[in-house]
Design a protein around this motif. Structure first.
Motif, PDB file in Angstrom:
ATOM      1  N   UNK A 949       0.842  -1.196   0.000  1.00 21.99           N
ATOM      2  CA  UNK A 949       0.000   0.000   0.000  1.00 21.99           C
ATOM      3  C   UNK A 949       0.878   1.246   0.000  1.00 21.99           C
ATOM      4  N   UNK A 950       1.931   1.197   0.826  1.00 17.38           N
ATOM      5  CA  UNK A 950       2.823   2.361   0.921  1.00 17.38           C
ATOM      6  C   UNK A 950       3.423   2.680  -0.452  1.00 17.38           C
ATOM      7  N   UNK A 951       3.878   1.636  -1.139  1.00 23.00           N
ATOM      8  CA  UNK A 951       4.483   1.857  -2.457  1.00 23.00           C
ATOM      9  C   UNK A 951       3.479   2.483  -3.413  1.00 23.00           C
ATOM     10  N   UNK A 952       2.245   1.950  -3.419  1.00 19.17           N
ATOM     11  CA  UNK A 952       1.238   2.459  -4.354  1.00 19.17           C
ATOM     12  C   UNK A 952       0.889   3.916  -4.062  1.00 19.17           C
ATOM     13  N   UNK A 953       0.657   4.219  -2.768  1.00 23.55           N
ATOM     14  CA  UNK A 953       0.281   5.597  -2.430  1.00 23.55           C
ATOM     15  C   UNK A 953       1.432   6.553  -2.761  1.00 23.55           C
ATOM     16  N   UNK A 954       2.657   6.101  -2.491  1.00 24.38           N
ATOM     17  CA  UNK A 954       3.800   6.974  -2.770  1.00 24.38           C
ATOM     18  C   UNK A 954       3.899   7.240  -4.267  1.00 24.38           C
ATOM     19  N   UNK A 955       3.643   6.191  -5.037  1.00 15.58           N
ATOM     20  CA  UNK A 955       3.730   6.349  -6.486  1.00 15.58           C
ATOM     21  C   UNK A 955       2.666   7.325  -6.975  1.00 15.58           C
ATOM     22  N   UNK A 956       1.441   7.156  -6.456  1.00 17.88           N
ATOM     23  CA  UNK A 956       0.356   8.065  -6.840  1.00 17.88           C
ATOM     24  C   UNK A 956       0.734   9.492  -6.464  1.00 17.88           C
ATOM     25  N   UNK A 957       1.311   9.644  -5.269  1.00 13.98           N
ATOM     26  CA  UNK A 957       1.706  10.966  -4.776  1.00 13.98           C
ATOM     27  C   UNK A 957       2.733  11.581  -5.740  1.00 13.98           C
ATOM     28  N   UNK A 958       3.701  10.778  -6.159  1.00 14.02           N
ATOM     29  CA  UNK A 958       4.747  11.292  -7.057  1.00 14.02           C
ATOM     30  C   UNK A 958       4.155  11.733  -8.385  1.00 14.02           C
ATOM     31  N   UNK A 959       3.261  10.885  -8.936  1.00  8.29           N
ATOM     32  CA  UNK A 959       2.653  11.241 -10.230  1.00  8.29           C
ATOM     33  C   UNK A 959       1.859  12.533 -10.087  1.00  8.29           C
ATOM     34  N   UNK A 960       1.029  12.603  -9.035  1.00  9.85           N
ATOM     35  CA  UNK A 960       0.182  13.786  -8.865  1.00  9.85           C
ATOM     36  C   UNK A 960       1.033  15.036  -8.654  1.00  9.85           C
ATOM     37  N   UNK A 961       2.112  14.897  -7.871  1.00  5.73           N
ATOM     38  CA  UNK A 961       2.997  16.039  -7.650  1.00  5.73           C
ATOM     39  C   UNK A 961       3.469  16.576  -8.985  1.00  5.73           C
ATOM     40  N   UNK A 962       3.744  15.658  -9.934  1.00  7.00           N
ATOM     41  CA  UNK A 962       4.256  16.115 -11.227  1.00  7.00           C
ATOM     42  C   UNK A 962       3.136  16.679 -12.093  1.00  7.00           C
ATOM     43  N   UNK A 963       1.935  16.101 -11.966  1.00 10.47           N
ATOM     44  CA  UNK A 963       0.845  16.559 -12.841  1.00 10.47           C
ATOM     45  C   UNK A 963       0.237  17.852 -12.322  1.00 10.47           C
ATOM     46  N   UNK A 964      -0.199  17.849 -11.061  1.00 15.30           N
ATOM     47  CA  UNK A 964      -0.965  18.994 -10.562  1.00 15.30           C
ATOM     48  C   UNK A 964      -0.160  19.886  -9.643  1.00 15.30           C
ATOM     49  N   UNK A 965       1.051  19.440  -9.240  1.00 12.20           N
ATOM     50  CA  UNK A 965       1.712  20.183  -8.178  1.00 12.20           C
ATOM     51  C   UNK A 965       1.047  19.790  -6.874  1.00 12.20           C
ATOM     52  N   UNK A 966       1.630  20.197  -5.739  1.00 17.28           N
ATOM     53  CA  UNK A 966       1.111  19.694  -4.459  1.00 17.28           C
ATOM     54  C   UNK A 966      -0.265  20.229  -4.078  1.00 17.28           C
ATOM     55  N   UNK A 967      -0.658  21.419  -4.607  1.00 15.04           N
ATOM     56  CA  UNK A 967      -1.918  21.987  -4.118  1.00 15.04           C
ATOM     57  C   UNK A 967      -3.121  21.404  -4.834  1.00 15.04           C
ATOM     58  N   UNK A 968      -3.495  20.188  -4.508  1.00 14.98           N
ATOM     59  CA  UNK A 968      -4.652  19.582  -5.163  1.00 14.98           C
ATOM     60  C   UNK A 968      -5.285  18.575  -4.220  1.00 14.98           C
ATOM     61  N   UNK A 969      -6.604  18.496  -4.297  1.00 15.29           N
ATOM     62  CA  UNK A 969      -7.346  17.613  -3.413  1.00 15.29           C
ATOM     63  C   UNK A 969      -6.872  16.170  -3.461  1.00 15.29           C
ATOM     64  N   UNK A 970      -6.557  15.708  -4.668  1.00 11.16           N
ATOM     65  CA  UNK A 970      -6.137  14.306  -4.802  1.00 11.16           C
ATOM     66  C   UNK A 970      -4.807  14.063  -4.085  1.00 11.16           C
ATOM     67  N   UNK A 971      -3.930  15.079  -4.119  1.00  7.54           N
ATOM     68  CA  UNK A 971      -2.650  14.934  -3.419  1.00  7.54           C
ATOM     69  C   UNK A 971      -2.915  14.793  -1.922  1.00  7.54           C
ATOM     70  N   UNK A 972      -3.867  15.587  -1.433  1.00  8.57           N
ATOM     71  CA  UNK A 972      -4.219  15.503  -0.010  1.00  8.57           C
ATOM     72  C   UNK A 972      -4.685  14.093   0.328  1.00  8.57           C
ATOM     73  N   UNK A 973      -5.505  13.511  -0.576  1.00  7.76           N
ATOM     74  CA  UNK A 973      -5.963  12.137  -0.368  1.00  7.76           C
ATOM     75  C   UNK A 973      -4.796  11.182  -0.179  1.00  7.76           C
ATOM     76  N   UNK A 974      -3.818  11.288  -1.091  1.00  8.99           N
ATOM     77  CA  UNK A 974      -2.638  10.409  -0.999  1.00  8.99           C
ATOM     78  C   UNK A 974      -1.954  10.595   0.342  1.00  8.99           C
ATOM     79  N   UNK A 975      -1.796  11.855   0.753  1.00 10.05           N
ATOM     80  CA  UNK A 975      -1.100  12.107   2.018  1.00 10.05           C
ATOM     81  C   UNK A 975      -1.870  11.486   3.175  1.00 10.05           C
ATOM     82  N   UNK A 976      -3.217  11.568   3.105  1.00 13.14           N
ATOM     83  CA  UNK A 976      -3.987  11.007   4.223  1.00 13.14           C
ATOM     84  C   UNK A 976      -3.768   9.505   4.308  1.00 13.14           C
TER      85      UNK A 976
END
Length: 1314
Positions: A949-976
């Motif tokens: 799970x950790x690997x998957x969430x981290x990967x999603x976080x990395x992709x989203x960071x590159x696509x939307x930058x950190x200020x996005x609801x989906x990034x918050x989801x990953x962090x949670x």
């Protein structure tokens, strides 16, 4: 705590250090950078970073943040150097993976544009306005400073303060408004002022030697300087007075950057600037990032801060007009968007680049659309067709096309009241041209005009946006959509679209290849286009079907008839006007509900259900059917007011037809819907086929009414879905595929649970009031807006009479209303040219509202629009603060954050209305890949596979960071989710880091008081408590409670659950009296809201039993546990594991009570300690005795009306929040199956030790102090989850310490499903 996050994010925002180890696809390499001043710093870069990324990292690094104009050279170890172009990836130029490469920044020449950008950037760096510090960060920093300052603990005093705040504040919610906003941080002044000098522009003879700009600077020392900016440097010239003297001064100060120059001429500047950078560096990196579309704030600072002179602000507002800079090219939005769509997307890295480009262009478009729409509404942008009537005006600005959408809802309402002549009918429904038969001869002309200009209503523009989104997501190569946004501002709704290439030059009817412009009279068709639309329709479940046009020709189409397929001058195929991608709702078939369509989520759910049924019915038809028929209707009968008999017949009907279609349809893909049934378009094809199409749409509609709605209502009752405010309620409805127009049915189904009924009826009130307020705003002159809004709020929340204006207002009103209504769609948005007559009439219409008339309108509106009868006393029953908040957010109003006396006749003054902001709906794409990763990650988390799970969430976080930058609801989801994983793995500090990121993103992207933000604070508190930082934990809890009180109001089960968590924290630091007060408060709330029989109520009783046990009051413990047991038996039966656990607890308490009396009799000094301690405790805290008495009295009588609670209710886990609760419930099922019991927050522990062992521990004569620490740990986070040897009675009895009871709701779900 917070410090740890810095190194990780500072240099390379798109790949944090932990990802390095975790992830194969992004590797970082250190690359040294030599700055313009010759300093050295190091960046962590990945070969796939683009040169733009590198520039961004350099802008963020404090050493290089003030360089804007430079070229980058990449020196490789072979000794060759490459000049880097902005849009290239580093890997295209050279290989940095070998090491020994370095970057060098070389000053480039300034030009007019870049030197202004440089000044702009300098001003930005010298202000703190870009820093959004979160309360959580400041709490942690404060805590750190306190700890460093005092080694001796001043804790008790502080926690005392906290107690009073928390217990007192829920009664006075309006008083807590003023606590939401923190006072702005103190500005650090670096320089008095920097302004463009009035010597500008440079005279021609100076241009020829390179002067670009002159600036006047006043330093903090008070010296005035005139600075020349040239193509290469900034220097101080010798001008004084009113004549330009371009010679450099004697002191010969010059520098390549403005900040460099200021540091030379002012020592105070140097010091202040260093302080400024330190302040920014001490913040969390996420607090420095701009969020693209920040949420509207509904509260503004009170008292209003002084408005000070600021030349920079004044200049910016004058030079930047409506989102387009005056210098340079306007952006071609359409070309940018479509060319981004055409990026290759075969490999993951390509997809990330494409998603990122699309996200960036769409966000910039929405930004520009908002400024443009404000310009259109405030009449600063001229229309392109000024000779047409006003409602048909269209505007083009900054390459965006703007048009108005009219609100048809109100006209239905007023038409109902006034039963107007039939003149209005054709326009009112917002039908583009009603069935072609014209009502009256006089109306022919405007009728034709309506057909031409396609007057869209609110609803159709909403649907159009949904349709556009759907086609964007289907992503069919070669089929394009326009960028689109809907902006609501000052009562007007403006639709903004990117300009279709060629549409402004020629006549669009020539290029129409598909669909119809005149409502089906003439339909165009083209093979090439049809193939593409067909491809999209497969993904969108739209059926290919035949329709007849006005002349009787038959066409095969796979889209709604009124869509338009156009080939632009760029030869791309565009599809527009997608108002009905999903079919019409068969439950709403009146002429007024032309735009009531089903939601795509419903279609997906229905198809999945059908597919599941199909596969089942193949395996075991007869048995399955019988079982389903007997089982489902029972649920319906329990939870909703529908007539069980009728729904049962319906059900069987659905079931049977389900098995019939099973043979026809092999898989869910084959279920398709014809979007043109139940419309005025003529369908071709055999009658049987048409009937079958209609039947399938009816089936979905009844699936919505008879299965989805009752299921949703049941989920609400069992707290499985627990919305806190209007926004989360709307989101929950939509996620289940339910349209908001069904909210009245939801309210009817939840009558027995006051908090849900309030939530639904308040939302209905707000939505009705919103339409009326928009109408008022539309008719209000610019100078009256503040006054009108204040008056409207007074009518809604106070008791306010109509302001009788000069005796005419009232009698002209009724006539006006009629006039307005009949004229409304004709003149559309009467944005009047202020003629005196018009303005006095407007004045009248706004001021003639009184509380009575407004509430009468709201009740009427609720009936028409939501088929919901609000009670007569709705006015006194609304939750005022929640309604004010909800209405402000929906209309974009900002009010002063102060205490309002809501019982007064006129609680609001004009000065309390601080702002009116635009509210936006948009179709900014989200990254589907990351979403899928998160979903898979949830499943892994549920199965307890933390590493995966950790690997998957981290990967999603990395992709989203590159696509939307950190200020996005989906990034918050990953962090949670990352925080949850780390927390389960026992790494509290890392969990806090992730949770803190989520908290900052939620505050910035969703708003300070969004329910998600409140849950973030609650989770932070639990994690801090896990690190034994109780004071910090309680401060976060206090904030969470404040936020909950604003969004949901004090009456909500989540508030009670939070109280239980607070109590556990107090219990752990030994403040039993406070803990007991919280628990009793929670018990009162749950009994009142959920009834005495609800499982959440049992949770409270159990928590009280444990608390009394800690102070040695075993008799009271036994009484309370008995209540827990009774409720559990009633709800779950005696065989449920939780019921048995409760029984064991009762025995334990009994035994302890017996022991205590035995000890008294034996008079054993050693063992008497525990009893003595309890007695001392009681003596020390007399209020405890009262608490006991209250408890025993309450225990005897049982407070709260005895309301029946229908259905089986099971709570959610509270250590985690709503959306993660389901994932965790899954985890519990699996763990339970393996014989693992679950810690309250989902950490598996060894199974329960035999009772004898428990009794041995007890018999060893523990003192209450010991038991307190041993017993309560289950309630909160165990600091060492790995340490399984520690016996921890609560941990293993998930009877329900606060969050704990939910630990087993899944088992029960399983049973109820069987």
């Amino acid at each position: 705590m917070i410090q740890d996050t810095k190194p990780e994010v500072k240099e390379s925002e798109n790949a944090s250090s932990e990802n390095q180890t975790k992830q194969g696809d992004i590797n970082l390499f250190p690359v040294p950078v030599k700055t313009q001043f010759g300093e050295k710093l190091e960046l962590q870069l990945s070969p796939s970073d683009s040169v733009m990324d590198v520039r961004q990292f350099l802008l963020d690094a404090p050493e290089t943040c003030f360089f804007t104009c430079y070229d980058l050279l990449l020196n490789t170890k072979e000794g060759s150097s490459h000049h880097l172009e902005d849009y290239h990836e580093i890997s295209e130029v050279a290989d940095i993976t070998t090491g020994d490469s370095s970057l060098e920044m070389i000053a480039a020449l300034y030009d007019d544009r870049s030197i202004r950008a440089h000044v702009h950037r300098t001003r930005e760096l010298l202000s703190l306005s870009t820093l959004h510090s979160s309360l959580s960060t400041s709490l942690a920093l404060q805590h750190e400073m306190n700890q460093n300052a005092t080694a001796n603990s001043g804790e008790p005093a502080k926690t005392e303060v906290l107690e009073l705040e928390n217990l007192g504040f829920m009664e006075d919610v309006s008083g807590s408004l003023s606590n939401l906003l923190s006072s702005p941080s103190k500005e650090i002044k670096c320089v008095e002022s920097i302004v463009f000098s009035s010597f500008n522009p440079p005279p021609s003879y100076r241009r020829l030697v390179g002067d670009l700009i002159y600036l006047d600077v006043v330093t903090l020392e008070g010296s005035k300087y005139c600075i020349t900016g040239t193509t290469t440097t900034f220097y101080v010239n010798s001008s004084s007075g009113n004549t330009l003297d371009p010679k450099p001064t004697k002191a010969a100060s010059e520098a390549t950057t403005l900040i460099g120059l200021l540091q030379k001429i002012s020592s105070k500047f140097k010091k202040a600037f260093r302080e400024m950078l330190e302040r920014k560096a001490s913040a969390h990196p996420f607090e420095n990032i701009q969020s693209l579309l920040p949420p509207n704030s509904w509260l503004g600072l009170h008292p209003v801060p002084d408005h000070r002179r600021d030349a920079a602000r004044a200049e910016n507002s004058l030079t930047l007009s409506f989102g387009s800079e005056l210098i340079g090219m306007q952006r071609d939005w359409n070309e940018e968007l479509q060319s981004c769509r055409e990026f290759p997307h075969a490999s993951p890295q390509e997809r990330i680049l494409r998603d990122r480009a699309l996200y960036k262009v769409s966000s910039d478009f929405v930004d520009a659309a908002i400024s443009g729409a404000i310009g259109v509404i405030s009449r600063c942008i001229p229309p392109i067709n000024p000779t047409d009537p006003e409602c048909f005006h269209m505007y083009v600005h900054n390459n965006i096309f703007f048009s108005f959408a009219v609100d048809a809802d109100l006209e239905q309402l007023s038409r109902k009241q006034l039963s107007e002549s039939n003149l209005v009918k054709p326009r009112v429904n917002g039908e583009k041209s009603s069935n072609g038969e014209v009502e009256s001869a006089a109306d022919v002309a405007s009728e034709a005009q309506l057909a031409e200009s396609e007057q869209a209503t609110y609803a159709s523009s909403n649907n159009d946006l949904k349709g556009t989104k759907a086609y964007q997501e289907a992503d069919v190569p070669g089929l394009y959509n326009l960028a689109m946004a809907i902006v609501d501002y000052r009562g007007h709704r403006v639709v903004a679209q990117s300009v279709l290439p060629g549409i402004l030059q020629g006549d669009k009817s020539d290029s129409l290849l598909y669909g119809s412009v005149d409502n089906g009279k003439k339909i165009c068709w083209n093979q090439d286009f049809h193939a593409k639309v067909l491809e999209a329709s497969k993904r969108l479940r739209v059926k290919e079907h035949s329709v007849v046009d006005g002349s009787g020709n038959i066409f095969q189409i796979a889209a709604p008839v009124e869509c338009k397929g156009i080939v632009g001058s760029d030869d791309r195929h565009y599809l527009l006007d997608l108002m009905r991608v999903t079919p019409r709702d068969a439950n709403y078939t009146g002429t007024n509900s032309k735009f009531c369509i089903l939601r795509p989520e419903l279609i997906t759910a229905f198809c999945q259900a059908e597919a599941a049924k199909t596969s089942k019915s193949k395996e075991e038809k007869p048995a399955e059917q019988e079982q389903q028929q007997t089982e489902t209707p029972v649920k319906v009968a329990e939870t909703s007011d529908t007539k069980p008999l009728e729904s049962e017949e319906d059900k069987t009907g659905i079931e049977e037809s389900g098995s019939k279609t099973a043979d026809v349809a092999n898989k869910s893909e084959d279920i398709r819907f014809n979007p043109n049934v139940f419309t005025e378009f003529k369908l071709a094809g055999s009658p049987e086929e048409i009937a079958a199409d209609e039947e399938s749409v009816r089936k979905v509609s009844s699936y919505l009414k008879d299965i989805v709605l009752p299921k949703f209502i049941q989920d609400l009752c069992t707290l499985e879905v627990s919305p806190m405010d209007g926004q989360t309620l709307t989101e929950a409805l939509h996620a289940h595929g339910i349209n908001v127009r069904y909210i009245g049915k939801v309210a009817d189904g939840t009558k027995h649970l006051p908090h849900l009924w309030d939530l639904c009826s308040n939302e209905i009130v707000v939505r009705c009031a919103k339409h009326i307020l928009k109408d008022v705003l539309r008719d209000t002159a610019d100078h009256d807006i503040g006054h009108a809004v204040a008056h409207f709020y007074n009518c809604l929340f106070g008791d306010c009479q109509a302001v009788s204006g000069k005796g005419v207002a009232n009698n002209t009103q009724s006539k006006n209303q009629k006039k307005e209504v009949s004229g409304k769609s004709g003149k559309g948005h009467s944005r009047s040219k202020a003629g005196t007559a018009a303005s006095s009439r407007k004045q009248a219409s706004c001021m003639s509202l009184s509380s009575e008339s407004l509430w009468a309108d709201i009740l009427e509106f609720a009936k028409v629009k939501y088929q919901f009868e609000l009670p007569e006393d709705a006015r006194s029953r609304v939750k005022k603060i929640s309604v004010i908040r909800n209405l402000c957010l929906k209309v974009g109003v900002t009010i002063a954050a102060k205490k309002y006396d809501l019982n007064a006749g006129t609680p609001f003054q004009t000065s309390d209305i601080l702002n009116l902001q635009p509210v936006v709906k948009h179709s900014i794409p989200v990254c589907s890949e990351a979403k899928e990763l998160v979903e898979t990650g949830k499943v892994q988390l549920a199965e307890g596979m933390l590493n995966e799970a950790y690997t998957l969430f981290t990967e999603a976080f990395t992709i989203l960071q590159q696509v939307t930058g950190p200020m996005h609801r989906e990034v918050a989801n990953c962090c949670r989710y990352l925080a949850m994983v780390l927390y389960h793995a026992g790494d509290m500090a890392a969990a806090i880091m992730q949770q803190h990121k989520e908290l900052i993103i939620n505050e910035r992207c969703l708003g300070l008081d969004h329910p998600d933000t409140a849950h973030s604070y609650g989770n932070m508190a639990l994690f801090y408590h896990g690190l034994n930082q109780s004071e910090l934990a309680l401060r976060h809890m206090s904030r969470a409670l404040l936020l909950l009180s604003l969004s949901s109001g004090p009456d909500h089960p989540d508030v009670a659950a939070t109280y239980i968590n607070v109590a556990m924290m107090y219990q752990d630091i030994g403040k039993m009296n406070t803990a007991l007060r919280y628990l009793q408060e929670a018990l009162k709330k749950n009994e009142r809201l959920l009834g005495e029989e609800h499982i959440q109520t049992a949770v409270c009783y159990h928590a009280l039993a444990i608390a009394f046990n800690c102070v040695g009051a075993y008799k009271l413990s036994h009484q309370h546990e008995k209540k827990t047991y009774d409720i559990l038996v009633k709800q779950l039966g005696e065989d449920d594991s939780r019921t048995r656990d409760s029984q064991n607890w009762m025995k334990t308490f009994k035994v302890r009570e017996a022991q205590m009396t035995a000890q008294k009799q034996k008079g054993q000094a050693a063992n008497a300690v525990s009893a003595q301690a309890a007695i001392d405790l009681l003596k020390a805290h007399p209020d405890l005795i009262q608490a006991f008495q209250a408890a025993s009295a309450g225990g005897a009588s049982g407070s709260g009306g005895n309301r029946e609670v229908s259905g089986e209710n099971f709570p959610r886990g509270r250590g985690v929040d709503e959306r993660s609760a389901r994932a965790v419930a899954e985890a519990r099922k699996k763990a339970a199956a393996r014989g693992l019991l679950i810690r309250p927050h989902g950490v598996p522990v060894q199974a329960l030790p035999p009772l004898t062992q428990l009794l041995n521990i007890i018999n060893s004569g523990m003192t209450p102090e010991n038991t307190a620490t041993e017993d309560t740990n289950g309630a909160v986070v165990d600091p060492h989850p790995q340490d399984a040897t520690k016996v921890d009675p609560q941990g293993q009895t998930p009877v329900g310490l606060g969050p704990g009871l939910a630990a087993l709701d899944s088992k029960k779900q399983k049973q109820s499903g069987k």
